[in-house]
Design an enzyme around this catalytic site. Structure first.
Site, PDB file in Angstrom:
ATOM      1  N   GLU A  37       0.819  -1.207   0.000  1.00  0.00           N
ATOM      2  CA  GLU A  37       0.000   0.000   0.000  1.00  0.00           C
ATOM      3  C   GLU A  37       0.852   1.255   0.000  1.00  0.00           C
ATOM      4  OE1 GLU A  37      -3.675   0.175   1.847  1.00  0.00           O
ATOM      5  OE2 GLU A  37      -3.602  -1.819   2.726  1.00  0.00           O
ATOM      6  N   ASP A  38       0.385   2.233  -0.750  1.00  0.00           N
ATOM      7  CA  ASP A  38       0.817   3.631  -0.601  1.00  0.00           C
ATOM      8  C   ASP A  38       2.296   3.877  -0.855  1.00  0.00           C
ATOM      9  OD1 ASP A  38      -1.756   3.471   0.433  1.00  0.00           O
ATOM     10  OD2 ASP A  38      -1.356   4.680   2.192  1.00  0.00           O
ATOM     11  N   CYS A  76      -6.658   4.726  -2.205  1.00  0.00           N
ATOM     12  CA  CYS A  76      -6.913   3.294  -2.352  1.00  0.00           C
ATOM     13  C   CYS A  76      -8.264   2.905  -2.937  1.00  0.00           C
ATOM     14  CB  CYS A  76      -6.679   2.576  -1.021  1.00  0.00           C
ATOM     15  SG  CYS A  76      -7.533   3.289   0.381  1.00  0.00           S
ATOM     16  N   ASP A 251      -0.894  -0.345  -4.503  1.00  0.00           N
ATOM     17  CA  ASP A 251      -2.238   0.025  -4.953  1.00  0.00           C
ATOM     18  C   ASP A 251      -2.325   1.467  -5.443  1.00  0.00           C
ATOM     19  OD1 ASP A 251      -2.040   1.173  -2.426  1.00  0.00           O
ATOM     20  OD2 ASP A 251      -4.018   0.523  -1.756  1.00  0.00           O
ATOM     21  N   HIS A 252      -1.326   2.288  -5.121  1.00  0.00           N
ATOM     22  CA  HIS A 252      -1.175   3.640  -5.660  1.00  0.00           C
ATOM     23  C   HIS A 252       0.121   4.201  -5.093  1.00  0.00           C
ATOM     24  CE1 HIS A 252      -2.391   5.280  -1.761  1.00  0.00           C
ATOM     25  NE2 HIS A 252      -3.394   4.415  -1.783  1.00  0.00           N
TER      26      HIS A 252
END
Length: 567
Positions: A37-38, A76, A251-252
């Site tokens: 994530e992130d 997200c 996810d980004h």
């Protein structure tokens, strides 16, 4: 005689099913997603000189390192909605962050809701299940809608491909949460990196607090890399690593202030690595422009499934991969919590064009969640006391903001020099602007509609709650039940019980890495999960006398209908 014929028919069916399963296991390829994530490409394999990511770097040496992969959003839930559907969030109404929320985090008049997707749009793992894949998700969903029971065989912190039957091919997702923004809000007790040696992006003030949170980000990435190593070790121990596709991506983009939620390089460009079966293409680099809406058709292509025509992306691996390359990738930013904005961007991999539909509001959105981060608090203190000396950071708060932005991203990766008014780059700006607005026209951008009208009028038909999916028609035959769908676009799942409906919830051991810890499962080692549903593929569901068939029918965004029939 009739019983003998029935027995022979049953044996033949069982033999065919067993033979088909054996052939399937031999021909279908396992697919694993390791999703963090992130993070932007703060990875050793991507040239970061500070971070230590030996496990991800090794995966890159054994696979393909993709250099220009972008998500459709910098946050997200909208991003994950496009990944799981293969559709851009502005085209399916999942662009606002987020649709399920506490009332105080939703705009006035907008209820918490599950997005109603266009008829026929599915979460792509359902297509995999239909051809025999075992699909597992451990454990984050966050798709902006409640997924039907047909999407995953398992979705929980206990989900694992190891629960499948025999050599059934699998698609397994492992979500790693330790690099999430929340883990900078609650930073590690000790940092692995020297705060004084942090090099900050040009859009930050060079303060100790900012350097601290940068060091915390690197620490969390290194911890995430440890988790990646453990997942890969598990795959190897189970003997499935060599012959599987193994994806690693975020996810980004980044998790720090003015990284996350932005549709610039720092919010949408991600690390993306794919290890192919048996060492194929090991150690290579791919510079193609790829969007996260390309992930769904690519996985289907790898599984030998022709991607449905409605998918917006292109398969770049597998049987149905295309030689046609993306010329542009697009991204969108809309409501965050209860703060509205509407921003769209397009990148050709060298330049990025941004169009701001609401110049009257600043680029900064005053979000309570982000304000918990130490560096965010410091930035606001500097702003309020008039002590921001960095003009690029100050630009975050300026109103009105520029309607148009143009950045030469390969030369200006921090995107601080807006070239939109530079005559030398006018033709490039015109090209990208035309590409963006042509795309918006094709997308039928749902953010043009008031969100409350979209939900309560367009989706809920003027009611204060979502419609309920129509129950299917059931036909009882001697050997079982046939089902006919009455709701366009709905998915049908079913479970069979002997005598009575019981044991719908079962207890399983947790098989998660950091996700259970980060998301507050404490010291629990077991979790209660729903008994899996099968996907109805048509034809007759064979049943024995006295068995009960439980049927769940759902169009995404509608409430499901459930039916019971005793055979």
């Amino acid at each position: 005689m009739r019983f003998l014929l029935f027995l022979l028919k049953s044996i033949t069916i069982l033999f065919c099913l067993g033979f088909a399963e054996m052939i399937l296991a031999q021909t279908k390829t396992n697919i694993v997603w390791i999703v963090c994530e992130d993070i932007s490409p703060f990875i050793g394999a991507y040239g970061d000189p500070i971070v230590r990511t030996p496990n991800i770097d090794k995966l890159a040496s054994e696979g393909i390192r993709f250099t220009h992969v972008y998500t459709t959003a910098g946050v997200c839930a909208p991003s994950r909605s496009s990944i799981i559907t293969g559709m851009n969030q502005i085209n399916i109404g999942t662009m606002h962050m987020r649709t399920h929320n506490r009332p105080d985090l939703m705009p006035e008049g907008v209820p918490s809701h599950s997005a109603v997707l266009p008829v026929g749009v599915k979460a792509f793992p359902e297509f995999l299940r239909k051809v025999g894949y075992y699909t597992t998700n451990n454990a984050k969903e966050d798709y902006q809608f409640e997924e039907p029971v047909t999407v995953w065989d398992e979705s929980s912190v206990a989900a694992s491909y190891t629960n499948r039957e025999g050599n059934q091919p699998f698609f397994s997702v492992f979500n790693l949460a330790i690099s999430h923004e929340s883990q900078i809000i609650s930073p590690p007790d000790s940092l692995y990196y020297d705060v004084e040696k942090m090099n900050l992006p040009l859009y930050y003030e060079n303060t100790k607090m900012m350097r601290h949170d940068m060091a915390a980000m690197y620490t969390r990435i290194e911890q995430m890399d440890d988790d990646v190593g453990e997942v890969i070790a598990k795959l190897k121990a189970d003997g499935v690593y060599e012959n599987s596709y193994v994806f690693f991506f975020s996810d980004h983009g980044g998790n720090l202030p003015w990284m996350k939620r932005e549709i610039l390089e720092r919010g949408t460009r991600i690390p993306f690595i794919v290890k192919l079966p048996n060492g194929k293409s090991a150690g290579t680099t791919n510079n193609d422009l790829i969007s996260s809406i390309d992930f769904a058709p690519t996985v289907l292509s790898i599984a030998g499934i022709k991607p449905p025509e409605y998918l917006e992306g292109k398969a770049f691996l597998g049987e149905y991969s295309t030689s046609e390359k993306n010329k542009y990738v697009f991204a969108a930013r809309d409501r965050m919590a209860n703060k509205y904005d509407r921003v769209r961007s397009v990148s050709d991999g060298t330049f990025r064009y941004v169009y701001n539909f609401h110049p009257e509001v600043s680029k900064y959105q005053d979000l309570a969640y982000r304000k918990q981060m130490g560096s965010m608090q410091e930035i606001l203190d500097l702003r309020d006391s008039g002590k921001i000396n960095n003009p690029y950071l100050e630009d975050w708060f300026n109103t009105p903001k520029e309607v148009e932005e143009l950045y030469y991203t390969t030369k200006d990766p921090d995107e601080i020099n807006n070239l939109a008014k530079n005559k030398y780059y006018q033709s490039k700006k015109d090209e990208l602007k035309k590409a963006l607005f042509d795309w918006l026209s094709r997308m039928d951008d749902k953010a043009q509609v008031c969100e409350s009208d979209m939900v309560m009028n367009d989706w809920w038909k003027g009611k204060n709650k979502p419609p309920t999916t129509k129950s299917p028609k059931l036909k009882k035959l001697k050997e079982g039940i046939q089902i006919t769908n009455q709701e366009p676009g709905a998915s049908i799942g079913y479970r069979i019980f002997d005598g009575q409906v019981k044991d719908t919830v079962i207890t399983k051991k947790m098989k998660s890495w950091d996700f259970a810890y980060v998301m507050g499962n404490g010291n629990n080692t077991e979790v209660k999960v729903s008994k899996p549903w099968k996907v109805y593929l048509g034809g007759t569901i064979p049943l024995k006398k006295g068995q009960i068939l439980q049927i769940n029918t759902q169009r995404i965004g509608y409430n499901p209908s459930e039916d019971l029939i005793k055979f």
